[in-house]
Design a protein around this motif. Structure first.
Motif, PDB file in Angstrom:
ATOM      1  N   VAL A 178       3.260  24.030 -10.365  1.00 33.05           N
ATOM      2  CA  VAL A 178       4.025  22.907 -10.910  1.00 33.05           C
ATOM      3  C   VAL A 178       3.216  21.630 -10.708  1.00 33.05           C
ATOM      4  N   GLU A 179       3.111  20.830 -11.769  1.00 30.28           N
ATOM      5  CA  GLU A 179       2.415  19.539 -11.679  1.00 30.28           C
ATOM      6  C   GLU A 179       3.392  18.439 -12.068  1.00 30.28           C
ATOM      7  N   THR A 180       3.500  17.447 -11.207  1.00 33.05           N
ATOM      8  CA  THR A 180       4.413  16.337 -11.459  1.00 33.05           C
ATOM      9  C   THR A 180       3.725  15.028 -11.108  1.00 33.05           C
ATOM     10  N   GLU A 181       4.284  13.935 -11.637  1.00 31.16           N
ATOM     11  CA  GLU A 181       3.848  12.587 -11.257  1.00 31.16           C
ATOM     12  C   GLU A 181       5.101  11.802 -10.889  1.00 31.16           C
ATOM     13  N   GLU A 182       5.103  11.289  -9.667  1.00 38.09           N
ATOM     14  CA  GLU A 182       6.274  10.573  -9.177  1.00 38.09           C
ATOM     15  C   GLU A 182       5.876   9.726  -7.975  1.00 38.09           C
ATOM     16  N   TRP A 183       6.846   9.014  -7.405  1.00 35.68           N
ATOM     17  CA  TRP A 183       6.573   8.116  -6.279  1.00 35.68           C
ATOM     18  C   TRP A 183       6.506   8.902  -4.975  1.00 35.68           C
ATOM     19  N   GLU A 185       5.501  19.609  10.526  1.00 31.18           N
ATOM     20  CA  GLU A 185       6.530  18.733   9.972  1.00 31.18           C
ATOM     21  C   GLU A 185       6.840  19.127   8.525  1.00 31.18           C
ATOM     22  N   PRO A 186       8.034  18.826   8.024  1.00 30.04           N
ATOM     23  CA  PRO A 186       8.371  19.160   6.630  1.00 30.04           C
ATOM     24  C   PRO A 186       7.674  18.212   5.662  1.00 30.04           C
ATOM     25  N   ALA A 187       7.249  18.757   4.521  1.00 27.35           N
ATOM     26  CA  ALA A 187       6.582  17.939   3.506  1.00 27.35           C
ATOM     27  C   ALA A 187       7.547  16.962   2.854  1.00 27.35           C
ATOM     28  N   ALA A 188       8.829  17.149   3.072  1.00 28.60           N
ATOM     29  CA  ALA A 188       9.826  16.223   2.507  1.00 28.60           C
ATOM     30  C   ALA A 188       9.663  14.815   3.062  1.00 28.60           C
ATOM     31  N   LEU A 189       8.884  14.665   4.119  1.00 27.37           N
ATOM     32  CA  LEU A 189       8.681  13.360   4.745  1.00 27.37           C
ATOM     33  C   LEU A 189       8.065  12.361   3.778  1.00 27.37           C
ATOM     34  N   PHE A 190       7.326  12.846   2.737  1.00 28.31           N
ATOM     35  CA  PHE A 190       6.620  11.958   1.828  1.00 28.31           C
ATOM     36  C   PHE A 190       7.480  11.536   0.637  1.00 28.31           C
ATOM     37  N   TYR A 191       8.657  12.123   0.498  1.00 28.55           N
ATOM     38  CA  TYR A 191       9.509  11.777  -0.637  1.00 28.55           C
ATOM     39  C   TYR A 191      10.245  10.463  -0.360  1.00 28.55           C
ATOM     40  N   THR A 192      10.668   9.815  -1.430  1.00 32.36           N
ATOM     41  CA  THR A 192      11.469   8.607  -1.281  1.00 32.36           C
ATOM     42  C   THR A 192      12.867   8.998  -0.802  1.00 32.36           C
ATOM     43  N   PRO A 193      13.578   8.063  -0.157  1.00 32.45           N
ATOM     44  CA  PRO A 193      14.933   8.385   0.309  1.00 32.45           C
ATOM     45  C   PRO A 193      15.850   8.871  -0.818  1.00 32.45           C
ATOM     46  N   GLU A 194      15.681   8.301  -2.017  1.00 39.35           N
ATOM     47  CA  GLU A 194      16.519   8.731  -3.133  1.00 39.35           C
ATOM     48  C   GLU A 194      16.250  10.182  -3.495  1.00 39.35           C
ATOM     49  N   MET A 246      -2.414   7.893  -7.758  1.00 41.64           N
ATOM     50  CA  MET A 246      -2.674   7.506  -9.140  1.00 41.64           C
ATOM     51  C   MET A 246      -2.283   6.051  -9.411  1.00 41.64           C
ATOM     52  N   SER A 247      -2.119   5.270  -8.350  1.00 43.16           N
ATOM     53  CA  SER A 247      -1.691   3.883  -8.530  1.00 43.16           C
ATOM     54  C   SER A 247      -2.696   3.102  -9.373  1.00 43.16           C
ATOM     55  N   ARG A 248      -3.999   3.298  -9.091  1.00 38.44           N
ATOM     56  CA  ARG A 248      -5.013   2.565  -9.842  1.00 38.44           C
ATOM     57  C   ARG A 248      -5.010   2.987 -11.302  1.00 38.44           C
ATOM     58  N   ARG A 249      -4.896   4.313 -11.532  1.00 40.47           N
ATOM     59  CA  ARG A 249      -4.867   4.772 -12.915  1.00 40.47           C
ATOM     60  C   ARG A 249      -3.642   4.242 -13.643  1.00 40.47           C
ATOM     61  N   ARG A 250      -2.515   4.192 -12.918  1.00 40.04           N
ATOM     62  CA  ARG A 250      -1.298   3.669 -13.548  1.00 40.04           C
ATOM     63  C   ARG A 250      -1.477   2.207 -13.932  1.00 40.04           C
ATOM     64  N   THR A 284       4.674   2.063   2.507  1.00 39.51           N
ATOM     65  CA  THR A 284       4.350   1.671   1.140  1.00 39.51           C
ATOM     66  C   THR A 284       4.541   2.858   0.201  1.00 39.51           C
ATOM     67  N   ILE A 285       4.926   2.545  -1.025  1.00 43.19           N
ATOM     68  CA  ILE A 285       5.185   3.566  -2.050  1.00 43.19           C
ATOM     69  C   ILE A 285       4.053   3.527  -3.067  1.00 43.19           C
ATOM     70  N   PHE A 286       3.589   4.688  -3.479  1.00 48.33           N
ATOM     71  CA  PHE A 286       2.512   4.759  -4.466  1.00 48.33           C
ATOM     72  C   PHE A 286       2.828   5.844  -5.484  1.00 48.33           C
ATOM     73  N   TRP A 287       2.245   5.688  -6.668  1.00 47.84           N
ATOM     74  CA  TRP A 287       2.444   6.654  -7.750  1.00 47.84           C
ATOM     75  C   TRP A 287       1.442   7.788  -7.564  1.00 47.84           C
ATOM     76  N   ALA A 288       1.933   9.019  -7.524  1.00 50.90           N
ATOM     77  CA  ALA A 288       1.095  10.156  -7.158  1.00 50.90           C
ATOM     78  C   ALA A 288       1.177  11.258  -8.199  1.00 50.90           C
ATOM     79  N   ASN A 289       0.057  11.959  -8.343  1.00 49.18           N
ATOM     80  CA  ASN A 289       0.017  13.207  -9.110  1.00 49.18           C
ATOM     81  C   ASN A 289       0.029  14.342  -8.105  1.00 49.18           C
ATOM     82  N   ILE A 290       1.009  15.252  -8.218  1.00 48.00           N
ATOM     83  CA  ILE A 290       1.188  16.318  -7.233  1.00 48.00           C
ATOM     84  C   ILE A 290       1.124  17.659  -7.941  1.00 48.00           C
ATOM     85  N   ILE A 291       0.247  18.535  -7.445  1.00 46.90           N
ATOM     86  CA  ILE A 291       0.159  19.908  -7.944  1.00 46.90           C
ATOM     87  C   ILE A 291       0.581  20.832  -6.801  1.00 46.90           C
ATOM     88  N   THR A 292       1.624  21.605  -7.024  1.00 47.26           N
ATOM     89  CA  THR A 292       2.130  22.540  -6.022  1.00 47.26           C
ATOM     90  C   THR A 292       1.936  23.957  -6.547  1.00 47.26           C
TER      91      THR A 292
END
Length: 862
Positions: free
Chosen positions: A438-443, A409-418, A478-482, A450-458
């Motif tokens: 690339v390291e990012t933090e986003e939903w 399956e495509p990894a795009a499945l975990f992104y928000t609709p926006e 990273m929801s708890r850290r946030r 459910t939506i959660f705040w994540a740290n992603i390293i690609t």
């Protein structure tokens, strides 16, 4: 008359006879001429048959067309045509249902005088070629009919007996010609075949010679390849006896070629404990029949010792444990190919040392176990197009999907609709491919929505040539850290508020303290007012302590509490702490039972801060104990740790609340149950923070309500002992005061005026200003000996005004003291670095003010 008539008849008969003879002679000459032309025709069959059809038209004037039809299975083919049907060459008719076909079957001449009512003919074909009557004769060759000769006329009964006789004669001539033609064709074909055979033989000889040369070269190359390849090559006969061996096998196993030739492969190259089991494997048990079938493979090519031969379906590959000449064992990949060579079965083995692969596989297994053991991280692998290829247990834990749901399956499945609508998934992969990591933090979105705040390293994965192979993606919830960061930010804002509140509270305390000091000075001759002054002073001191606690609480939560460690004894800390708590203990009639060793016990600590800790614990013990109770203070050693233990028999603590008492603003005992209803729940928090900074820890213990409490401070012992830091020299006698010109600068009018009044009461000249600009102007005219300069003023702070005041003063001996509500070591270091001579913390007590005045007097005298 009759005689004449008879002579006339005779003459007519003679003339008719002569005409017949002349006609017969003409026919004969035509027949002879036709025979000559046919005989003279070249032995090309089609040209020969065309001459025949042309001659027939000349010999039989009644015919408007002639044709030679050839028998072709169940059809008759127009092979040669003359006359009106010359353009019908190649026409095909069914053999069955035609006069020509019947003639070829019955093998004799047939005549149809009227085709319109003759059932033997093909009526449709007759109409097509305009045959109203026709005669057909067979062409016999060795008793077989090769074809027929046919004459056609557009009239009924067009052919006479002479015409039929002519056709029969021509037919026999054609049959004879055909015989010669066939002999000629056969001879020519034989000659051509012989020539071709000779050419093929010559070609075959040349090819065989070339093949022999190539084979010889191939064998040389084969030997060279086998001897230079990195894979060990071992060839055995059908019984498993080694018959060939390359140089790589020597490098792999350590045996020289002569040392293994003639030995069983299992005995020579594999551990003894494994031979029995290995002997049952297919790679060592290929039947001779399998090898024979492999040798029959149309794609196989025999070569010395069978380096090639079987198709892929006959190959067998496996991984085994082999043994070197020195007895060491190692994993090998073994591939076997059964072949036939010179009628004998041989097995070609290729073996490769796969130790590195085995180690890598074991490492990969351990890595997989490690990855699956990490539950807090979603670790996935993607192909170059962003589709998931691996899915860890942590991925299931974080995202909620099972592996079978996500592979492919495509990894795009975990992104928000926006983000999906904005094309973020593809842009993220392109950025990772371009940047490498690339390291990012986003939903991100879980399976349940459910939506959660994540740290992603690609990370982009590339092969040795730099080609993109895929991506490794690590996602952490990273929801708890946030939330903690938000709480920390909130806590920091609260701490900043507390610090600001404490600072602002000091401003009204300063004039109060100044006023109390004035009352104390004025009451020296009126002892009746002393109790009231002491009450005000005591409550003001308590309020100041609460403000100090608020400031310390802000510093603790912001991590700004620092210590200046020096070797100091626990006895000195205890002595100063007891002196500070003595008034509280005395007021409640409580006794203090002290137990300390005679030999000093040293720590590397901040004396002031440690006294604050112990005094806080003593004050708590007093506060939560009854009047007249006994409180214990004991100092002892336990291993390399030193301890100060304070024991009371008072209120006690619930076991469930032991840890909570060290939290900020927490008071385990309700305020209405406290004998002393003061305090903010800050003291124990400060005590723990200070003890932690000293590398120690503080413990609380209680058997429950009403059973008292025990607090123990554990500290690491210092290796460097010095003289008791608690031993203090007697303060020198104060020098005689001299009149000083003092300038008080403070934007708080009450604070400035009360401080000036207090300075005047102490016998000095005092002047007040309320902002920095006015202070600079007054300093130029007044030339003060002492400047008490507030730091927190609007428009121009004390720090801003200091250099201008210094520049305005003529005498270098003038003292400039900073007045501020901040009193930490960092604050003192800041004022010292700015150029202030002294640091006074609001509210300034009378002893501190007198000390500053003495310093200024000494400076003036010097």
């Amino acid at each position: 008359m009759n005689a004449s008539h008879d002579r006339q008849i005779d003459t007519t008969d003679i003339a008719a006879q002569l005409n017949r003879e002349r006609s017969a002679n003409a026919r004969l000459r035509k027949l002879i001429d036709a025979h000559s032309r046919i005989a003279a025709a070249k032995l090309d069959l089609d040209r020969f048959l065309s001459v025949v059809t042309d001659a027939l038209l000349e010999l039989v004037p009644a015919a408007h067309a002639s044709v030679v039809e050839w028998v072709d299975d169940d059809e008759m083919v127009y092979r040669a045509c003359s006359g009106t049907i010359a353009h019908h060459v190649g026409l095909r008719l069914k053999r069955d249902g035609s006069l020509s076909g019947l003639c070829s079957l019955e093998k004799h001449l047939l005549y149809s005088s009227d085709t319109s009512n003759d059932p033997r003919v093909d009526a449709q074909a007759c109409k097509r070629v305009g045959a109203t009557s026709m005669v057909v004769a067979p062409l016999l060759y060795q008793a077989e009919v090769a074809g027929v000769v046919k004459l056609m006329s557009d009239r009924t009964q067009a052919f006479s007996s002479e015409d039929i006789e002519t056709l029969e004669r021509i037919t026999s001539l054609v049959a004879s010609g055909m015989a010669h033609q066939r002999v000629f064709v056969e001879n020519r074909a034989l000659i051509e075949q012989n020539a071709m055979t000779i050419a093929r033989l010559r070609t075959e000889i040349s090819l065989r010679e070339a093949a022999d040369s190539k084979l010889e070269a191939s064998l040389r190359r084969r030997r060279l390849v086998l001897d230079t390849t990195h894979d060990a090559f071992v060839c055995t006969d059908a019984e498993g006896i080694i018959i060939d061996w390359n140089d790589a096998a020597t490098r792999t196993f350590g045996y020289a070629r002569n040392a293994v030739m003639g030995r069983p492969i299992l005995e020579a190259l594999f551990p003894a404990r494994r031979r029995a089991r290995y002997g049952e494997l297919d790679v060592f048990g290929i039947a001779p029949s399998q090898a024979v079938e492999a040798g029959k493979d149309p794609h196989a090519q025999n070569s010395t010792h069978g380096t090639s031969g079987s198709s892929g379906k006959n190959r067998s590959r496996t991984e085994l444990v082999a043994r070197r000449i020195d007895g060491t064992e190692f994993p090998v990949e073994l591939s076997v190919c059964p072949v036939q060579y010179d009628g004998n079965t041989e097995l070609a083995y290729f073996m490769r040392d796969v130790t590195e692969r085995f180690n890598a596989r074991e490492l990969d297994k351990r890595f997989r176990v490690l990855v699956d053991a990490i539950k807090d991280y979603a670790i996935t692998m993607l192909d170059a197009s962003g589709h998931i290829t691996t899915w860890s247990a942590g991925s299931t834990q974080v995202m909620g999907y099972e592996p079978h749901e996500m592979l492919g399956e495509p990894a795009a499945l975990f992104y928000t609709p926006e983000d999906i609508a904005a094309g973020r998934p593809q842009r993220d992969l392109e950025l990772a491919a371009r940047e490498g990591r690339v390291e990012t933090e986003e939903w991100r979105v879980r399976k349940n929505g459910t939506i959660f705040w994540a740290n992603i390293i690609t990370t982009a994965l590339r092969d040795s040539n730099g080609a993109l192979q895929g991506f490794a993606k690590i996602t952490r919830d990273m929801s708890r850290r946030r939330r903690l960061e938000e709480l920390e930010a909130s806590s920091q804002r609260m701490s900043q508020f507390l610090a600001l509140l404490g600072h602002e509270l000091r401003n009204p305390l300063a004039p109060l303290r100044n006023a109390v000091s004035m009352l104390q000075l004025k009451s020296d001759g009126h002892r009746a007012l002393v109790p009231e002054h002491e009450l005000i002073d005591r409550q003001l001191s308590h309020l100041t302590r609460l403000v100090d606690d608020l400031l310390d609480a802000g510093r603790v939560t912001l991590g700004r509490v620092q210590i200046a460690p020096k070797p100091v004894s626990l006895q000195a800390i205890a002595q100063l702490s007891i002196e500070g708590s003595a008034p509280l203990l005395s007021s409640r009639g409580q006794t203090l039972d002290v137990s300390m060793p005679d030999t000093p016990l040293y720590i590397a600590g901040d004396l002031t801060r440690m006294v604050q800790v112990v005094q806080n614990l003593l004050n708590n013990a007093s506060k939560f104990s009854l009047d007249g109770a006994s409180i214990g203070l004991r100092i002892f050693r336990s291993g390399r740790l030193l301890a100060i233990r304070i024991t009371d028999s008072g209120r006690g603590i619930d076991p469930d609340a032991i840890d909570a008492v060290f939290n900020l603003f927490v008071q385990e005992t309700p305020t209405e149950e406290q004998a002393d209803k003061s305090g903010l729940g800050i003291g124990l928090t400060l005590a723990r923070a200070i003890v932690d900074l000293h590398g120690g820890h503080i413990e609380a213990h209680s058997e429950g309500r009403g059973k008292g409490s025990v607090f123990t401070v554990w500290l690491p012992e210092s290796d460097h002992a010095i003289a008791d830091a608690g031993a203090r020299d007697e303060a020198p006698a104060p020098p005689r005061l001299a009149d000083l010109k003092v300038m008080v600068v403070d934007d708080n009018v009450d604070s400035a005026d009360s401080m000036a009044t207090l300075v005047q009461a102490l016998g000095h000249e005092a002047h007040t200003v309320y902002d920095g600009a006015a202070a600079i102007e007054l300093a130029q005219t007044l030339q003060p000996d002492l400047v008490l300069l507030d730091l927190s003023m609007p428009k121009m702070t004390g720090f801003d005004a200091l250099p201008h005041i210094r520049h305005a003063l003529v005498s270098p001996g003038a003292v400039i003291a900073a007045m501020t509500g901040l009193g930490t070591s960092e604050d003192r270091a800041r004022t010292e670095a700015a150029g202030f001579d002294l640091h006074l913390t609001k509210p300034v007590g009378l002893p501190e003010l007198e000390s500053v005045l003495r310093i200024a007097v000494a400076r003036v005298r010097d």
